[in-house]
Design a protein around this motif. Structure first.
Motif, PDB file in Angstrom:
ATOM      1  N   GLY A  81     -11.094  12.722   9.645  1.00 18.27           N
ATOM      2  CA  GLY A  81      -9.736  12.119   9.197  1.00 18.27           C
ATOM      3  C   GLY A  81      -8.633  13.111   9.276  1.00 18.27           C
ATOM      4  N   LYS A  82      -7.506  12.580   9.528  1.00 11.52           N
ATOM      5  CA  LYS A  82      -6.196  13.427   9.455  1.00 11.52           C
ATOM      6  C   LYS A  82      -5.019  12.722   9.102  1.00 11.52           C
ATOM      7  CE  LYS A  82      -4.103  17.462  11.812  1.00 11.52           C
ATOM      8  NZ  LYS A  82      -4.045  18.046  13.063  1.00 11.52           N
ATOM      9  N   THR A  83      -4.136  13.140   8.632  1.00 12.53           N
ATOM     10  CA  THR A  83      -2.758  12.622   8.245  1.00 12.53           C
ATOM     11  C   THR A  83      -1.614  13.633   8.037  1.00 12.53           C
ATOM     12  OG1 THR A  83      -1.687  10.825   6.903  1.00 12.53           O
ATOM     13  CG2 THR A  83      -3.114  12.478   5.733  1.00 12.53           C
ATOM     14  N   LYS A  92       0.804  -1.187   0.067  1.00  5.12           N
ATOM     15  CA  LYS A  92       0.089   0.053   0.180  1.00  5.12           C
ATOM     16  C   LYS A  92       0.678   1.311   0.165  1.00  5.12           C
ATOM     17  CE  LYS A  92       0.127   2.173   3.581  1.00  5.12           C
ATOM     18  NZ  LYS A  92       1.444   2.928   3.850  1.00  5.12           N
ATOM     19  N   PRO A  93       0.307   2.381  -0.410  1.00  8.23           N
ATOM     20  CA  PRO A  93      -0.874   2.584  -1.450  1.00  8.23           C
ATOM     21  C   PRO A  93      -0.702   1.668  -2.440  1.00  8.23           C
ATOM     22  CG  PRO A  93       0.424   4.731  -1.613  1.00  8.23           C
ATOM     23  CD  PRO A  93       1.147   3.749  -0.467  1.00  8.23           C
ATOM     24  N   MET A  94      -1.671   1.368  -2.958  1.00 10.07           N
ATOM     25  CA  MET A  94      -1.894   0.442  -4.370  1.00 10.07           C
ATOM     26  C   MET A  94      -1.101   0.956  -5.378  1.00 10.07           C
ATOM     27  SD  MET A  94      -4.850  -1.433  -6.011  1.00 10.07           S
ATOM     28  CE  MET A  94      -4.753  -2.583  -7.591  1.00 10.07           C
ATOM     29  N   ALA A  95      -1.498   2.346  -5.838  1.00  8.61           N
ATOM     30  CA  ALA A  95      -0.598   2.801  -7.129  1.00  8.61           C
ATOM     31  C   ALA A  95      -1.144   4.466  -6.798  1.00  8.61           C
ATOM     32  CB  ALA A  95      -1.335   2.317  -8.318  1.00  8.61           C
ATOM     33  N   ARG A  96      -0.571   5.322  -7.754  1.00  4.86           N
ATOM     34  CA  ARG A  96      -0.636   6.716  -7.690  1.00  4.86           C
ATOM     35  C   ARG A  96      -2.109   7.138  -8.093  1.00  4.86           C
ATOM     36  NH1 ARG A  96       0.555  11.191 -10.616  1.00  4.86           N
ATOM     37  NH2 ARG A  96       0.967   9.942 -12.296  1.00  4.86           N
ATOM     38  N   THR A  97      -2.859   6.429  -8.858  1.00  2.17           N
ATOM     39  CA  THR A  97      -4.034   6.926  -9.528  1.00  2.17           C
ATOM     40  C   THR A  97      -5.018   5.815  -9.434  1.00  2.17           C
ATOM     41  OG1 THR A  97      -3.495   6.378 -11.826  1.00  2.17           O
ATOM     42  CG2 THR A  97      -2.934   8.659 -10.982  1.00  2.17           C
ATOM     43  N   ALA A  98      -6.548   5.940  -9.434  1.00  4.42           N
ATOM     44  CA  ALA A  98      -7.218   4.910  -9.507  1.00  4.42           C
ATOM     45  C   ALA A  98      -7.026   4.218 -11.159  1.00  4.42           C
ATOM     46  CB  ALA A  98      -8.666   5.618  -9.432  1.00  4.42           C
ATOM     47  N   VAL A 140      -3.785   6.538   3.552  1.00  3.58           N
ATOM     48  CA  VAL A 140      -4.601   5.487   3.229  1.00  3.58           C
ATOM     49  C   VAL A 140      -4.859   4.521   4.688  1.00  3.58           C
ATOM     50  CG1 VAL A 140      -3.818   5.256   0.917  1.00  3.58           C
ATOM     51  CG2 VAL A 140      -2.413   4.312   2.608  1.00  3.58           C
ATOM     52  N   TYR A 141      -3.890   4.811   5.545  1.00  5.36           N
ATOM     53  CA  TYR A 141      -4.249   4.237   6.911  1.00  5.36           C
ATOM     54  C   TYR A 141      -5.720   4.656   7.126  1.00  5.36           C
ATOM     55  CZ  TYR A 141       0.041   2.065   7.222  1.00  5.36           C
ATOM     56  OH  TYR A 141       1.438   1.045   7.248  1.00  5.36           O
ATOM     57  N   VAL A 185      -8.427   9.209  -2.202  1.00  4.96           N
ATOM     58  CA  VAL A 185      -7.110   9.951  -2.186  1.00  4.96           C
ATOM     59  C   VAL A 185      -7.419  10.984  -3.296  1.00  4.96           C
ATOM     60  CG1 VAL A 185      -4.761  10.087  -2.453  1.00  4.96           C
ATOM     61  CG2 VAL A 185      -5.680   8.470  -1.090  1.00  4.96           C
ATOM     62  N   GLU A 186      -7.708  10.888  -4.594  1.00  5.23           N
ATOM     63  CA  GLU A 186      -7.688  11.900  -5.638  1.00  5.23           C
ATOM     64  C   GLU A 186      -8.979  12.850  -5.316  1.00  5.23           C
ATOM     65  OE1 GLU A 186      -6.221   9.733  -9.643  1.00  5.23           O
ATOM     66  OE2 GLU A 186      -7.903   8.615  -8.803  1.00  5.23           O
ATOM     67  N   LYS A 187      -9.867  12.325  -4.918  1.00  8.22           N
ATOM     68  CA  LYS A 187     -11.058  13.409  -4.545  1.00  8.22           C
ATOM     69  C   LYS A 187     -10.443  14.374  -3.280  1.00  8.22           C
ATOM     70  CE  LYS A 187     -14.206  12.594  -7.161  1.00  8.22           C
ATOM     71  NZ  LYS A 187     -14.880  13.764  -8.292  1.00  8.22           N
ATOM     72  N   ILE A 188      -9.788  13.584  -2.474  1.00  7.11           N
ATOM     73  CA  ILE A 188      -9.221  14.566  -1.413  1.00  7.11           C
ATOM     74  C   ILE A 188      -8.306  15.661  -1.805  1.00  7.11           C
ATOM     75  CG2 ILE A 188      -7.654  14.640   0.590  1.00  7.11           C
ATOM     76  CD1 ILE A 188      -9.076  11.961   1.555  1.00  7.11           C
ATOM     77  N   ASN A 189      -7.258  15.216  -2.393  1.00 12.42           N
ATOM     78  CA  ASN A 189      -6.577  16.117  -3.339  1.00 12.42           C
ATOM     79  C   ASN A 189      -7.354  17.255  -4.233  1.00 12.42           C
ATOM     80  OD1 ASN A 189      -4.141  15.116  -2.247  1.00 12.42           O
ATOM     81  ND2 ASN A 189      -3.732  13.808  -3.900  1.00 12.42           N
TER      82      ASN A 189
END
Length: 360
Positions: A264-266, A131-137, A214-215, A344-348
């Motif tokens: 959430g927070k990271t 993880k994370p699986m990859a950079r993009t969906a 991603v955790y 992740v992409e939507k968060i960014n």
């Protein structure tokens, strides 16, 4: 392979495990171990996965893929790896011809996962991807498609889903022993220590939201048992001279069905290791919730969730090996990793839009 197993069953033949090809005699207690090749010999492979493989019951370290020739003799001396099981990034496709290796484990910077996971799938070997699986969906979908095309299993290295107390939280998302879930706090991050240079590069999939986020995202999903329908996020940095391409800290809100909100927070600048679930009739938490050991928790009625005594990575790899041996679904398939990266992409995107709420 299934036809061969059916033939053996129907014919009533008794064949020893040594005479059967991979994956071995499923009726024997002396099950053949699966051979694993680690791709990338950085910190995680060196300090965690390779030692953990010495504690597994169903798989063992047999091969390595590295672009650092100086590491090869060290690994060979330490783990007895044969010359024929040593590869580099240009010839790793030749693992297709190596019967010693059954699984290829991708342990590279996130931005390289798709390229080498697809190469691994095309060898016909099963694929484990960190993880994370990859950079993009889209890259996640490419990995999934390559594994399906080649008829191999794909598992993502979310060790927490193999951990005992985490599995209890996942079960409670279904059984709701403390009533309807109302609110979740999910936080993962660290401050201090050396940050691997690639984790500061956008093209490599760097940033807190990928590495630690991603955790938080995965925990939000497994602690509710649901998929989010909306998201908003902000990103910040206290050290712009270091974090000039990627986020240092990301704060996000995920909206789930049934009115559940997850905060959430990271961060790469703050120590965060907490999962709290508030329900109608009580609460429970894991603290720490994503450490390599010592994951523990407590409930509002006094239950103590004591740490699991086993090595998390060893349990993860044994679970994934058994899924292959017994031809069962893996615990964390590629589709699970894809869902996190889509979030992740939507968060960014939300953060780039100043925290605008976006639908998922």
């Amino acid at each position: 392979m299934e036809k061969r197993r059916d033939f053996i069953k129907k014919s009533g033949l008794i064949i020893t495990a040594s005479l059967l090809p991979f994956p071995g005699n499923l009726f024997s207690n002396n099950q053949k171990k699966l051979g694993v090749a680690l791709v990338g010999l950085g910190y995680y492979s060196t300090d965690l996965l390779a030692p953990a493989l010495q504690q597994t019951d169903h798989c063992e370290l047999r091969g390595i893929v590295t672009g650092s020739p100086e590491k090869i003799p060290v690994w060979q001396r330490r783990y007895g790896i044969k010359d024929t099981n040593v590869y580099n990034y240009k010839n790793m496709h030749e693992i297709a011809n190596n019967d010693d290796i059954d699984v290829i484990y991708i342990v590279l910077p996130t931005g390289l996962h798709a390229k080498y996971a697809i190469i691994a799938a095309n060898t016909g070997k099963h694929v484990w991807c960190e993880k994370p699986m990859a950079r993009t969906a889209e890259e996640c979908r490419q990995i999934i498609d390559a594994c399906k095309k080649n008829g191999v299993k794909l598992s993502i290295g979310y060790r927490m889903q193999h951990e005992t107390n985490t599995q209890t939280i996942m079960k409670w998302a279904e059984t709701k022993p403390y009533g309807k879930i109302q609110h979740v706090i999910s936080e993962a991050g660290y401050n201090g220590g050396t940050i691997n240079p690639w984790k500061l590069e956008k093209d490599m999939g760097g940033g807190a939201i990928y590495d630690m986020g991603v955790y938080s995202i995965n925990a939000a999903r497994y602690s509710t048992g649901l998929e989010p329908v909306g998201v908003s996020a902000t990103q910040s940095t206290r050290r712009p001279e270091i974090f000039d391409e990627v986020d240092e800290t990301t704060t996000f809100k995920l909206e789930f069905p049934e009115g559940i909100i997850v905060d959430g927070k990271t961060s790469f600048g703050e120590n965060l290791n907490n999962l709290e679930v508030t329900c109608e009739n009580g609460w429970y938490y894991l603290r720490p919730m994503q450490s390599y050991s010592g994951v523990r928790g407590k409930t509002s009625d006094g239950k103590i969730l004591a740490p699991m005594g086993k090595n998390q990575q060893a349990v993860q790899m044994d679970d994934d090996a058994l899924a292959i041996i017994n031809n069962k679904p893996v615990l964390v398939p590629g589709e699970d990793g894809l869902k996190d990266i889509a979030i992740v992409e939507k968060i960014n995107e939300s953060a780039a839009l100043g925290g605008k709420r976006l639908s998922l």
